[in-house]
Design an enzyme around this catalytic site. Structure first.
Site, short mmCIF file in Angstrom:
data_model
loop_
_atom_site.label_atom_id
_atom_site.label_comp_id
_atom_site.label_asym_id
_atom_site.label_seq_id
_atom_site.Cartn_x
_atom_site.Cartn_y
_atom_site.Cartn_z
CG ASP A 1 -9.59 -0.37 4.74
OD1 ASP A 1 -9.12 -0.85 3.55
OD2 ASP A 1 -8.86 -0.25 5.81
CD GLN B 1 -3.18 -4.49 6.42
OE1 GLN B 1 -3.73 -3.31 5.71
NE2 GLN B 1 -3.89 -5.75 5.78
CE LYS C 1 -3.68 -2.53 2.17
NZ LYS C 1 -4.78 -2.95 3.16
N1 GUN Z 1 -6.71 -6.94 5.90
C1 GUN Z 1 -6.97 -7.82 5.06
N2 GUN Z 1 -7.56 -6.87 3.88
C2 GUN Z 1 -7.58 -5.70 4.36
C3 GUN Z 1 -8.09 -4.51 3.91
O1 GUN Z 1 -8.84 -4.61 2.66
N3 GUN Z 1 -8.13 -3.43 4.58
C4 GUN Z 1 -7.43 -3.56 6.01
N4 GUN Z 1 -7.55 -2.28 6.59
N5 GUN Z 1 -6.93 -4.57 6.49
C5 GUN Z 1 -7.14 -5.66 5.75
#
Ligand code: GUN
Length: 280
Positions: free
Chosen positions: A119, A96, A52
């Site tokens: 998100d 996350q 990311k």
């Molecule tokens: N953990 C697995 N996929 C995601 C996601 O799309 N966003 C976040 N914040 N955590 C995750």
């Protein structure tokens, strides 16, 4: 011959569009900034967070990274989120998941300002999606819609079957397909006669979380198959929820794993970050 839906290429296309947008916003003195919070040492999460941050760098979004120890208390995490909510320079906040067991994930999600919830996990954004109002949409299902659209696959009037009912993928996926005028069925572990329900699908989205579970017995000839799963096999290779080799000769289009839905999730996160700064 099945068309391979190339998520790597399509996500690159989106990132390049966003890069241009970021440059023109910068010329107006606006810069997007994403705060990324990782609590603990989960190796997969570290890889995701790293990807990311790399995407941010490519596009020209500033990223602030908060890597907190496993021992971080819920109060400490919420305090950081509060600080970032109040920081006008931060447009997006991403925690996350999963967070360590002693932290209440729902409380964390609720603490993020809906306007910075890139998100799309906050109940306010989830509710907005359900009633067709503006808000951030969960990135993986949004990425699936973008893959279909940019591959020229029409959703309107089609039988769409989603396998999986998670808050992050299955449920928003169903709502998004409905928004595109698909006829939607959401299946799950208690669905009776799952194979025959899946066989109705013109568009089948697999988000079950079981490696190669979906074989040709679940698929109608000529269906479009979107594989959201990602699993590491014993031989070290990655596979999805769909048994690609088994179904490839009977589908009209399919996403590979890796290189299908995965890269789209990050591209859509970046899109949400850019939208967040445009709104600010
Ligand atoms: N953990 C697995 N996929 C995601 C996601 O799309 N966003 C976040 N914040 N955590 C995750």
């Amino acid at each position: 011959m099945a068309t391979l839906i190339d998520g790597k290429r399509i996500s690159q296309e989106i990132k390049d569009e966003l890069k241009e947008k970021a440059a023109s916003l910068k010329a107006e003195g606006k810069e997007a900034c994403l705060a990324v919070i990782l609590v603990g040492e989960d190796p997969a999460s570290k890889v995701y967070v790293g990807n990311k941050k790399k995407a941010c760098e490519y596009i020209g979004i500033r990223s602030e990274s908060y890597e907190l120890p496993e021992s971080t208390s819920q109060a400490e995490l919420l305090e950081l989120i509060e600080r970032l909510n109040a920081d006008a320079k931060v447009n997006g906040i991403l925690v996350q998941l999963p967070v360590p067991k002693h932290i209440d994930e729902k409380a964390v999600i609720r603490s993020i300002s809906p306007a910075k919830d890139v998100d799309g996990f906050h109940p306010e954004n989830v509710g907005a999606l359900l009633i067709g109002e503006k808000g951030f949409v969960s990135c993986t299902p949004a990425g699936v819609i973008e893959l279909l659209k940019r591959s020229g696959i029409s959703i309107e009037g089609k039988e769409c079957v989603v396998i999986g009912r998670s808050n992050i993928v299955g449920k928003p996926m169903g709502v998004l397909l409905l928004r595109e005028n698909g006829t939607v069925t959401i299946c799950h572990s208690r669905t009776q006669d799952l194979k025959n329900v899946c066989k109705r699908a013109d568009i089948l989205v697999a988000a079950v979380g079981k490696p190669k579970m979906i074989n040709r017995e679940y698929i109608k000839e000529g269906a479009v198959v979107i594989d959201v799963g990602i699993h590491r096999m014993e031989n070290g290779k990655l596979c999805g929820d769909v048994d690609f080799d088994d179904v490839e000769d009977m589908v009209s289009a399919i996403t590979p794993v890796p290189g299908g839905v995965g890269p789209m999730t990050i591209a859509m996160l970046m899109k949400n970050c850019m939208e967040s700064v445009e709104e600010s």
